[in-house]
Design a protein around this motif. Structure first.
Motif, PDB file in Angstrom:
ATOM      1  N   LYS A 380       1.024  -1.131  -0.355  1.00 35.81           N
ATOM      2  CA  LYS A 380      -0.102  -0.175   0.268  1.00 35.81           C
ATOM      3  C   LYS A 380       0.665   0.978   0.613  1.00 35.81           C
ATOM      4  N   GLU A 381       1.681   1.067   0.892  1.00 32.37           N
ATOM      5  CA  GLU A 381       2.866   2.154   1.027  1.00 32.37           C
ATOM      6  C   GLU A 381       3.205   2.414  -0.807  1.00 32.37           C
ATOM      7  N   LEU A 382       3.713   1.255  -1.295  1.00 36.76           N
ATOM      8  CA  LEU A 382       4.237   1.491  -2.557  1.00 36.76           C
ATOM      9  C   LEU A 382       3.365   2.415  -3.518  1.00 36.76           C
ATOM     10  N   VAL A 383       2.738   1.490  -3.522  1.00 41.11           N
ATOM     11  CA  VAL A 383       1.565   2.122  -3.893  1.00 41.11           C
ATOM     12  C   VAL A 383       0.727   3.639  -4.779  1.00 41.11           C
ATOM     13  N   GLU A 384       1.269   3.994  -2.708  1.00 40.35           N
ATOM     14  CA  GLU A 384       0.952   5.207  -2.350  1.00 40.35           C
ATOM     15  C   GLU A 384       1.815   6.306  -3.222  1.00 40.35           C
ATOM     16  N   ASN A 385       3.155   5.953  -2.367  1.00 41.79           N
ATOM     17  CA  ASN A 385       3.915   6.250  -3.233  1.00 41.79           C
ATOM     18  C   ASN A 385       4.229   7.030  -4.770  1.00 41.79           C
ATOM     19  N   LEU A 386       3.886   5.943  -5.788  1.00 36.16           N
ATOM     20  CA  LEU A 386       3.938   6.336  -6.331  1.00 36.16           C
ATOM     21  C   LEU A 386       3.152   7.442  -7.199  1.00 36.16           C
ATOM     22  N   GLU A 387       1.291   6.561  -6.010  1.00 34.89           N
ATOM     23  CA  GLU A 387       0.648   7.364  -7.005  1.00 34.89           C
ATOM     24  C   GLU A 387       1.089   9.405  -6.490  1.00 34.89           C
ATOM     25  N   SER A 388       1.707   9.180  -5.436  1.00 36.63           N
ATOM     26  CA  SER A 388       2.209  10.638  -5.064  1.00 36.63           C
ATOM     27  C   SER A 388       3.560  10.917  -6.095  1.00 36.63           C
ATOM     28  N   LYS A 389       3.949  10.023  -6.844  1.00 36.93           N
ATOM     29  CA  LYS A 389       4.866  10.519  -7.556  1.00 36.93           C
ATOM     30  C   LYS A 389       4.787  11.030  -8.887  1.00 36.93           C
ATOM     31  N   LYS A 390       4.107  10.222  -9.230  1.00 36.86           N
ATOM     32  CA  LYS A 390       2.823  10.067 -10.631  1.00 36.86           C
ATOM     33  C   LYS A 390       2.658  11.985 -10.362  1.00 36.86           C
ATOM     34  N   ASP A 391       1.333  11.758  -9.286  1.00 39.77           N
ATOM     35  CA  ASP A 391       1.002  13.273  -9.775  1.00 39.77           C
ATOM     36  C   ASP A 391       1.926  14.652  -9.933  1.00 39.77           C
TER      37      ASP A 391
END
Length: 624
Positions: A380-391
């Motif tokens: 979950k932390e990775l998915v959140e990180n990647l979403e945040s970085k993508k944004d």
């Protein structure tokens, strides 16, 4: 020390100071710097039995680990020598030499037990070194193996009894018994036998109900129960010259007995070819960094007076490793995006395509380096990180596009702005002159390459900023009739409405692209998780089959030796284990795990949840 650079000499890894075990920080730093998988060979045995000589041979040296030449034990604690593996270039060979067991100068035998236990916990191949023969006395000296179940716990559950726990087989290293100064003939019932057959014969249980027989059988049972893979080597005396024997590290190979040299060479060859990399339950490969962290956990636990629990140690390691895996995967994503994205991208989809590629690589890196993330916390932390970085990259892409377009429009409109300020268009026919200049600016702007995702929006805002000025020029143009002015006003409104509609359509398309990107993220996460779960499940089944196979062989041997009651008990254990394994491998558990991760993704990736709905529920039903 880089993992490819060999150590020039051994270093103390675990100090034995006044009966207290302490991790040597310099040794730990060397160990944790090794990023390659490690093949860990530990040797234990009674003091003054020549353990260090064998370890030096494995290191390819005559000198290194202290041999000593007196009745006093030289090695204290656990010493380590990390050398390049002579056969497996992508592995590091970690040699652990332990202080001699049974040293009369030590007041507390408990210290020996912990040294023995640590050697078991750390190694992938465990060498027990003894003198002369494998007889009753030699087996009695293996009392430490009987104590292991009191010193080590596999599970944190209080309901698991150590010695009856089949999981012990899953983490115990391969076992090698080296018998030094062996003078007997390798014969049994008049026929020649191998050293392996000699060991297996020595491990036969004695019949009888006397307590002494029971005690004599205990170490044999423990070795048979906990070490499925066993090997034996017998060694002649290195030399009959006592003066040479006292200083083996200084003698030439030519001064040693040929038989001993061959035996030592065979031993080293076997270790190099057959010693496995250190792994944890589930096939988790251990490198030097992981081994060092496990060592710290074990020694801290022992220092507190507690019993090391393998499950807790692995979970603690998993917390650290998974956190590092998240960071490693996130860093890779950011680095690759920075390398591949040339801001501003022409369209949002161009950026999202790069995001998809980099995200896939990042997820793969996380899956490779993470383990036992049973609650999906780190996924979950990775998915959140990647979403945040993508944004962040989307925002940067928009900012770069906005700045570029604003700059270009500012340059292109300089003549127009100057003319307006000078009243150039406040004359009869001025409106047509103004429109012509505005059209030229727009045409030049449209011809510019790589304006990016904000091209239309910036242009729209630019035109809106001119709206009041444009209307004023129109109204003051005396060459136009009132009807022509009204028609021009309507034309301007239609153009503005069309541009607004186009901009809205672009924004809707970009929103759809973002949601589709989340859908791809969703599917890629599920795909890689499912693949990892299948690999993990296959490894678990393989380990469980090995445990049951070992117990089946032991049951057959007990039957052959006439221990029918023990064989019957073993049969019941196998049945119970099979039922337990079947319950653990229940497909519904895997479906439930996928469902849980699906729910996590739908929260983090709401766009994917809207698009996919219950697709994950369908996926979970088809897990093979």
């Amino acid at each position: 020390m880089a993992s490819t650079v060999p150590m020039e000499a051994p270093i103390c890894l675990v100090e034995n100071s006044n009966g207290e075990l302490i991790v040597n920080q310099q040794g730990l730093q060397i160990l944790t710097s090794i990023t390659k998988p490690v093949v860990v060979v530990a040797i234990v045995g009674m003091y003054r039995t020549g353990k260090s000589y064998l370890m030096n041979k494995l290191a390819g040296k005559n000198k290194g680990f202290s041999l000593g030449s007196t009745v006093q034990s030289h090695t204290k604690g656990i010493w380590m020598w990390c050398v390049p593996h002579p056969i497996k270039s992508d592995h590091t060979l970690v040699l652990l030499d332990t202080e001699g067991l049974g040293d009369v100068e030590k007041g507390d035998s408990k210290n020996d037990s912990w040294i023995f236990a640590l050697a078991i916990l750390l190694s992938s191949t465990f060498v027990y070194n003894s003198m002369n023969t494998i007889n009753h006395q030699a087996l009695e000296q293996m009392q430490y193996v009987k104590e292991l179940t009191e010193l080590i716990k596999v599970k944190s559950s209080p309901n698991v009894v150590g010695e009856d726990s089949a999981e012990f087989v899953g983490f115990f290293p391969d076992f090698v018994w080296t018998v030094r100064d062996f003078t007997l003939e390798l014969e049994l019932d008049g026929r020649p036998i191998t050293p392996d057959e000699y060991l297996e014969n020595a491990l036969k249980l004695s019949k009888g109900e006397h307590p002494k027989i029971h005690m004599a059988n205990l170490p044999r049972e423990c070795i048979r129960k906990f070490f499925p893979k066993r090997k034996c080597f017998t060694f002649d005396r290195p030399t009959n010259n006592r003066s040479i024997l006292a200083h083996l590290e200084d003698v030439q190979e030519s001064q040693l007995e040929p038989a001993f040299k061959d035996q030592a060479e065979n031993f080293c060859s076997y270790i190099f070819s057959n010693a496995k990399p250190k792994t944890l339950s589930g096939g988790i490969m251990v490198n030097g960094n992981r081994l060092g962290k496990l060592l710290e956990t074990y020694v801290k636990t022992i220092s507190r007076g507690d019993i090391p629990c393998l499950e807790n140690a692995v979970l603690a390691l998993a917390q650290t490793e998974n956190s590092a895996a998240v960071q490693k995967a996130t860093n890779h994503y950011v680095e690759q995006m920075k390398l591949r994205v040339d801001f501003p991208t022409e369209t949002l989809q161009d950026l999202l395509n790069l995001h998809t590629d980099c995200e896939k690589e990042a997820i793969s890196i996380f899956m490779k380096h993470s383990f036992k993330d049973d609650t999906n916390k780190f996924k979950k932390e990775l998915v959140e990180n990647l979403e945040s970085k993508k944004d962040d990259f989307i925002c940067q892409n928009e900012e770069e596009s906005t700045k570029y377009c604003q700059s270009k429009l500012e340059n292109l409109s300089q003549t127009l702005i100057l003319a307006i300020s000078q009243g150039t268009y406040s004359v009869p026919g001025g409106y047509q002159l103004y429109r012509k200049e505005r059209e030229k600016i727009m045409n030049d702007y449209h011809q510019l390459p790589r304006k990016g995702v904000k091209a239309d929006e910036v242009l729209q805002k630019f035109l809106q900023s001119l709206a009041m000025t444009e209307e004023a020029i129109l109204q003051t143009d005396q060459a136009l009739t009132e009807q022509e002015k009204a028609l021009e006003v309507e034309q301007v409104k239609r153009e503005a409405a069309e541009k607004e509609k186009k901009l809205l359509e672009q924004q809707q398309m970009e929103m759809q692209q973002k949601m589709e990107a989340q859908q791809r993220s969703y599917e890629e996460n599920i795909k890689q998780l499912k693949q990892k779960m299948e690999e993990d499940r296959k490894q678990i089944l393989k380990e469980q089959e090995a445990i049951l196979d070992h117990k089946l062989k032991e049951q057959k041997r007990l039957m052959e030796e006439g221990f029918h009651a023990k064989a019957k008990e073993m049969e019941k254990q196998m049945k119970d284990l099979q039922e337990k394994f079947d319950a653990e491998n229940n497909k519904s558990q895997f479906s439930s795990f996928l469902d849980h991760f699906s729910n996590v993704l739908m929260i983090v990736l709401p766009g994917a949840g809207k698009l996919l709905g219950l697709a994950m529920k369908v996926l979970s039903k088809v897990v093979p």
